[in-house]
Design an enzyme around this catalytic site. Sequence first.
Site, PDB file in Angstrom:
ATOM      1  N   PRO A  15       0.788  -1.240   0.000  1.00 23.27           N
ATOM      2  CA  PRO A  15       0.000   0.000   0.000  1.00 23.27           C
ATOM      3  C   PRO A  15       0.815   1.282   0.000  1.00 23.27           C
ATOM      4  O   PRO A  15       0.283   2.348  -0.278  1.00 23.27           O
ATOM      5  CB  PRO A  15      -0.819  -0.114   1.277  1.00 23.27           C
ATOM      6  CG  PRO A  15       0.037  -0.948   2.179  1.00 23.27           C
ATOM      7  CD  PRO A  15       0.697  -1.959   1.277  1.00 23.27           C
ATOM      8  N   ASP A  38       5.405   2.350 -10.585  1.00 28.88           N
ATOM      9  CA  ASP A  38       4.154   3.098 -10.688  1.00 28.88           C
ATOM     10  C   ASP A  38       4.250   4.445  -9.981  1.00 28.88           C
ATOM     11  O   ASP A  38       5.124   4.666  -9.127  1.00 28.88           O
ATOM     12  CB  ASP A  38       3.002   2.304 -10.064  1.00 28.88           C
ATOM     13  CG  ASP A  38       2.480   1.224 -10.997  1.00 28.88           C
ATOM     14  OD1 ASP A  38       2.818   1.246 -12.183  1.00 28.88           O
ATOM     15  OD2 ASP A  38       1.725   0.356 -10.528  1.00 28.88           O
ATOM     16  N   LYS A  59       0.868   5.854 -14.650  1.00 27.18           N
ATOM     17  CA  LYS A  59      -0.221   6.148 -15.586  1.00 27.18           C
ATOM     18  C   LYS A  59      -1.038   7.312 -15.052  1.00 27.18           C
ATOM     19  O   LYS A  59      -1.163   7.516 -13.855  1.00 27.18           O
ATOM     20  CB  LYS A  59      -1.111   4.912 -15.779  1.00 27.18           C
ATOM     21  CG  LYS A  59      -0.356   3.743 -16.397  1.00 27.18           C
ATOM     22  CD  LYS A  59      -1.274   2.595 -16.692  1.00 27.18           C
ATOM     23  CE  LYS A  59      -1.761   1.886 -15.446  1.00 27.18           C
ATOM     24  NZ  LYS A  59      -0.702   1.227 -14.706  1.00 27.18           N
ATOM     25  N   GLY A  90       2.028  -0.761  -7.284  1.00 27.65           N
ATOM     26  CA  GLY A  90       1.408  -0.513  -5.997  1.00 27.65           C
ATOM     27  C   GLY A  90       0.444  -1.619  -5.632  1.00 27.65           C
ATOM     28  O   GLY A  90      -0.209  -2.213  -6.503  1.00 27.65           O
ATOM     29  N   GLY A  91       0.348  -1.930  -4.343  1.00 29.29           N
ATOM     30  CA  GLY A  91      -0.571  -2.975  -3.897  1.00 29.29           C
ATOM     31  C   GLY A  91      -0.126  -4.343  -4.359  1.00 29.29           C
ATOM     32  O   GLY A  91       1.030  -4.734  -4.173  1.00 29.29           O
ATOM     33  N   ASP A  92      -1.040  -5.084  -4.984  1.00 32.33           N
ATOM     34  CA  ASP A  92      -0.749  -6.411  -5.509  1.00 32.33           C
ATOM     35  C   ASP A  92      -0.852  -6.358  -7.033  1.00 32.33           C
ATOM     36  O   ASP A  92      -1.810  -5.785  -7.569  1.00 32.33           O
ATOM     37  CB  ASP A  92      -1.739  -7.436  -4.955  1.00 32.33           C
ATOM     38  CG  ASP A  92      -1.442  -8.831  -5.467  1.00 32.33           C
ATOM     39  OD1 ASP A  92      -0.712  -9.564  -4.773  1.00 32.33           O
ATOM     40  OD2 ASP A  92      -1.917  -9.192  -6.554  1.00 32.33           O
ATOM     41  N   THR A 120      -2.497  -6.028  -0.644  1.00 30.42           N
ATOM     42  CA  THR A 120      -3.430  -5.136  -1.319  1.00 30.42           C
ATOM     43  C   THR A 120      -3.982  -4.123  -0.321  1.00 30.42           C
ATOM     44  O   THR A 120      -4.092  -4.383   0.875  1.00 30.42           O
ATOM     45  CB  THR A 120      -4.559  -5.925  -1.997  1.00 30.42           C
ATOM     46  OG1 THR A 120      -5.326  -5.037  -2.808  1.00 30.42           O
ATOM     47  CG2 THR A 120      -5.467  -6.600  -0.985  1.00 30.42           C
ATOM     48  N   MET A 169      -9.761   3.091  -5.863  1.00 26.50           N
ATOM     49  CA  MET A 169      -9.753   4.278  -6.715  1.00 26.50           C
ATOM     50  C   MET A 169     -11.089   5.008  -6.602  1.00 26.50           C
ATOM     51  O   MET A 169     -11.710   5.408  -7.590  1.00 26.50           O
ATOM     52  CB  MET A 169      -9.443   3.887  -8.171  1.00 26.50           C
ATOM     53  CG  MET A 169      -8.036   3.323  -8.335  1.00 26.50           C
ATOM     54  SD  MET A 169      -7.735   2.546  -9.936  1.00 26.50           S
ATOM     55  CE  MET A 169      -8.297   0.850  -9.610  1.00 26.50           C
TER      56      MET A 169
END
Length: 242
Positions: A15, A38, A59, A90-92, A120, A169
């Site tokens: 995270p 990322d 992105k 990021g995360g998984d 995650t 998100m």
Amino acid sequence: MTAPFGKVYLIGAGPGAADLITVRGARLLSQADVVLYDALVTPDMLALCPQAVKISVGKRSGQRSAAQEHINEQLIACARQYAVVVRLKGGDPMLFGRADEELNALESVGIAYDIVPGITTALAAAASVKQPLTKRGIARSVALFTSSTAPGETADTRIPECDTLVQYMGGREAMLTAQRMLAAGFSPTLPVIVIENCSREDERSVSLSLQQLSQGLPMSTGPVLVMMGEAMRPRQRKEMHQ
């Protein structure tokens, strides 16, 4: 004879906090020749790979399709040049990480890869606010979803049928989700927890009702996760007797 390609590792950064990456992920970062990372990967995380060439491939909303195609091309180009290539997500990597596109690109030219899972954000957020996503007799199912779409895609407005809903998100879409839930008959008093910048120094969280969420987010400057359901209702604290 030199192999035509290096090996690519898709690694979950977790995270945000650098000490929440897996031991395997940190080890591979320390061995990487190049790291494509990322936008949400923190500087502390990148400090784990001082020896590597670092390439930002973050992105941006509204440009995801074009950006992803470029990332795929960069991955292949790096695998031609370097032995150990890390794609740090990021995360998984396998949850809302667009891993499918990248794996397809690698497979199309025969590049070997491996995947290292990460924590995650839903699990990190639940731990941070000390509210389990499942509770015996209250919540036995969890849905992780996002309303975010790539350009040209139609938004999926269905509400998952689960006891606990976690919207990734959710910065721009959480209010609309809450409005759709109210229209579908969910209780206006359904508990909601919004967490921003999970596990980072500037983490913030707030508890509110579904009705309040339908009127707008109280925060939305950083990455936001929204957890909804009876499992988010504050527990009755029991006093400890000596």
